[in-house]
Design a protein around this motif. Structure first.
Motif, short mmCIF file in Angstrom:
data_model
loop_
_atom_site.label_atom_id
_atom_site.label_comp_id
_atom_site.label_asym_id
_atom_site.label_seq_id
_atom_site.Cartn_x
_atom_site.Cartn_y
_atom_site.Cartn_z
N GLY A 260 0.82 -1.21 0.00
CA GLY A 260 0.00 0.00 0.00
C GLY A 260 0.85 1.25 0.00
N ALA A 261 1.91 1.24 0.79
CA ALA A 261 2.83 2.38 0.83
C ALA A 261 3.51 2.57 -0.52
N ALA A 262 3.95 1.48 -1.13
CA ALA A 262 4.60 1.57 -2.44
C ALA A 262 3.62 2.11 -3.49
N ALA A 263 2.40 1.64 -3.45
CA ALA A 263 1.40 2.09 -4.42
C ALA A 263 1.02 3.55 -4.23
N SER A 264 1.09 4.04 -3.01
CA SER A 264 0.68 5.41 -2.73
C SER A 264 1.80 6.43 -2.89
N CYS A 265 3.02 5.97 -3.11
CA CYS A 265 4.15 6.90 -3.26
C CYS A 265 4.00 7.71 -4.55
N MET B 130 6.08 9.44 -6.12
CA MET B 130 7.27 9.39 -6.96
C MET B 130 7.63 7.97 -7.40
N GLU B 131 6.82 6.99 -6.97
CA GLU B 131 7.10 5.58 -7.26
C GLU B 131 8.52 5.22 -6.84
N ALA B 132 8.92 5.71 -5.66
CA ALA B 132 10.29 5.56 -5.18
C ALA B 132 10.50 4.30 -4.35
N ILE B 133 9.44 3.54 -4.08
CA ILE B 133 9.56 2.35 -3.23
C ILE B 133 9.53 1.10 -4.10
N ALA B 134 10.56 0.28 -3.93
CA ALA B 134 10.63 -1.00 -4.64
C ALA B 134 10.49 -2.13 -3.63
#
Length: 70
Positions: A47-52, A54-58
């Protein structure tokens, strides 16, 4: 296990820390940091990755490196 990384593209909005506070925090530079490099599978991380914005979470499988999609 999943491997969690935040790229330098992070602009420090804090959305990830708000969405998954057990997994992310803002560092002294104001940018996000994973609290652990490897985590048990947790939908909050996706959820955190999807909500970023900047799409900065892998998020990848810690063993295979295959991206985990939410």
């Amino acid at each position: 296990m999943w491997k969690v990384e935040v790229s330098p593209a992070c602009i420090g909005t804090g959305v990830c820390a708000g969405t998954a506070p057990r997994h992310f925090a803002l560092g002294p530079d104001g940018r996000s940091r994973p609290l652990a490099a490897s985590v048990d599978a947790d939908e909050a991380v996706l959820g955190a990755a999807a909500s970023c914005p900047m799409e900065a979470i892998a998020v990848t499988d810690a063993d295979t490196g295959v991206p985990i999609e939410g």
